[in-house]
Design a protein around this motif. Structure first.
Motif, PDB file in Angstrom:
ATOM      1  N   ARG A  91      14.656   4.899  18.338  1.00 12.27           N
ATOM      2  CA  ARG A  91      15.157   6.278  18.414  1.00 12.27           C
ATOM      3  C   ARG A  91      15.908   6.508  19.722  1.00 12.27           C
ATOM      4  N   VAL A 114      13.011   5.652  10.312  1.00 16.84           N
ATOM      5  CA  VAL A 114      13.881   5.309  11.462  1.00 16.84           C
ATOM      6  C   VAL A 114      15.118   4.539  11.013  1.00 16.84           C
ATOM      7  N   GLU A 117      17.471   7.183   9.903  1.00 20.07           N
ATOM      8  CA  GLU A 117      18.067   7.858  11.073  1.00 20.07           C
ATOM      9  C   GLU A 117      19.213   7.022  11.652  1.00 20.07           C
ATOM     10  N   ASN A 120      22.181   7.187   9.214  1.00 18.73           N
ATOM     11  CA  ASN A 120      22.876   8.487   9.296  1.00 18.73           C
ATOM     12  C   ASN A 120      23.669   8.628  10.597  1.00 18.73           C
TER      13      ASN A 120
END
Ligand code: GZL
Length: 327
Positions: A91, A114, A117, A120
């Protein structure tokens, strides 16, 4: 009047286009330097799972040394074998808008959020070494060993050595890891039906955790009588187990032991007569992974699954090969 309206329309459309360009590129979009990105343009994130074994040390060295040679900006972290630490490191890399993430997953499950994420955010992820259970559309590719084949190769060694059958113990790797799951699955798939696995415990791929597991095995089972062999999922656990075997008066060659990795420690155990075979598992993945990462930055096609070619090592030439081992 007509000209004024057109003028306004042009400004509105231009503003919309600029806004769209300003958003993060959707997944698998090329980097801004594409198609001429060089290694020196790359920021690569490697949330390493830990430092649990000689294999892992060599894997870390491969990524750090190769990044230095190629001029890659490497963001490295050590998760101490904790998935939550790997996830928070990923992250942080997503926040830093790195170009590519290489993920060496400590376990197979729990990566969907994750990975989504990262996708994206338009940051491709290469799964390195062990595999994940997440859908392949959540990551760019996997580069690593065929762990199931490694388990099958170990089984074939037991089948050859015990044509009339035997009882064996298994010292397995980290619970839920692609390496332990694959090796256990392959071992069981190929083992002859007259060879029985009488017990299996995890040593979490470390010497320190394998020692008490082997000691407990020796409390329960008489070596040579209750069991004739041990399948050990990595050399570090094998070295821990040897300490317990020595303390119990077991001698090299009393048991048929097959390990995995092919590290210097494993070769030494073969020279000393403790291991009768060592199934190769190659940690030196840095160059291949960086090459794939650069292709991703330049929007070039890549292989989605790259399995390393590996072999089995034996005591007969272990002494000769030991000085040449890179890890
Ligand atoms: C396998 C790798 C394993 C090694 C162990 O590819 O993930 O993890 O076999 C290491 O030595 O700890």
């Amino acid at each position: 009047m007509f000209r004024f309206k057109n003028y306004i329309l042009v400004i509105v459309v231009a503003a919309m286009l600029l806004t769209a360009c300003g958003n993060k590129a959707p997944a698998s979009e090329k980097a801004s330097c594409a198609p001429n990105c060089k290694y020196t343009d790359m920021t690569f994130c490697y949330p390493q799972l830990g430092a649990e074994s000689d294999w892992r040390t060599a894997n870390t060295a491969s990524f750090k040394e190769t990044a230095g040679e190629l001029g890659i900006r490497l963001i490295f972290s050590d998760a101490q074998q904790k998935q939550e630490n790997q996830i928070s490191a990923m992250r942080s890399c997503i926040q830093q808008e790195v170009d590519v993430i290489g993920l060496p997953p400590v376990v197979e499950d729990g990566w969907e959020a994750v990975l989504t994420e990262a996708k994206n955010a338009g940051i491709p992820v290469i799964i390195v070494d062990r595999s994940v259970s997440a859908s392949p559309d959540l990551y760019a590719a996997h580069i690593g060993s065929d762990m199931k084949l490694e388990g099958e190769r170990a089984a074939e060694e037991f089948n050859k050595h015990f044509p009339n059958g035997a009882k064996v113990l298994e010292l397995s790797g980290t619970t839920g890891s692609g390496a332990a799951v694959g090796r256990a699955e392959g071992f069981r798939a190929k083992l002859n039906p007259n060879i029985e696995i009488i017990d299996s415990q995890t040593g979490n791929f470390t010497r320190a955790e394998a020692l008490p597991v082997m000691q407990a095995f020796l409390q329960k089972y008489k070596p040579g009588v209750d069991f004739q062999g041990i399948f050990i999922h990595n050399d570090d656990m094998g070295i821990g187990a040897i300490e317990a075997l020595k303390a119990a008066g077991v001698k090299p060659g009393d048991l048929f032991i097959v390990s995995v990795d092919g590290t210097r420690g494993g070769f030494q155990a073969m020279v000393d007569g403790w291991f009768q075979a060592d199934v190769e598992c190659n940690p030196l993945l840095g160059p291949q992974v960086y090459e794939m990462a650069l292709k991703l930055m330049n929007g070039e096609p890549i292989e989605r699954e790259v399995l390393t070619n590996e072999t089995v090592y034996y005591p007969d030439n272990a002494a000769e090969l030991l000085p040449t081992r890179k890890y």
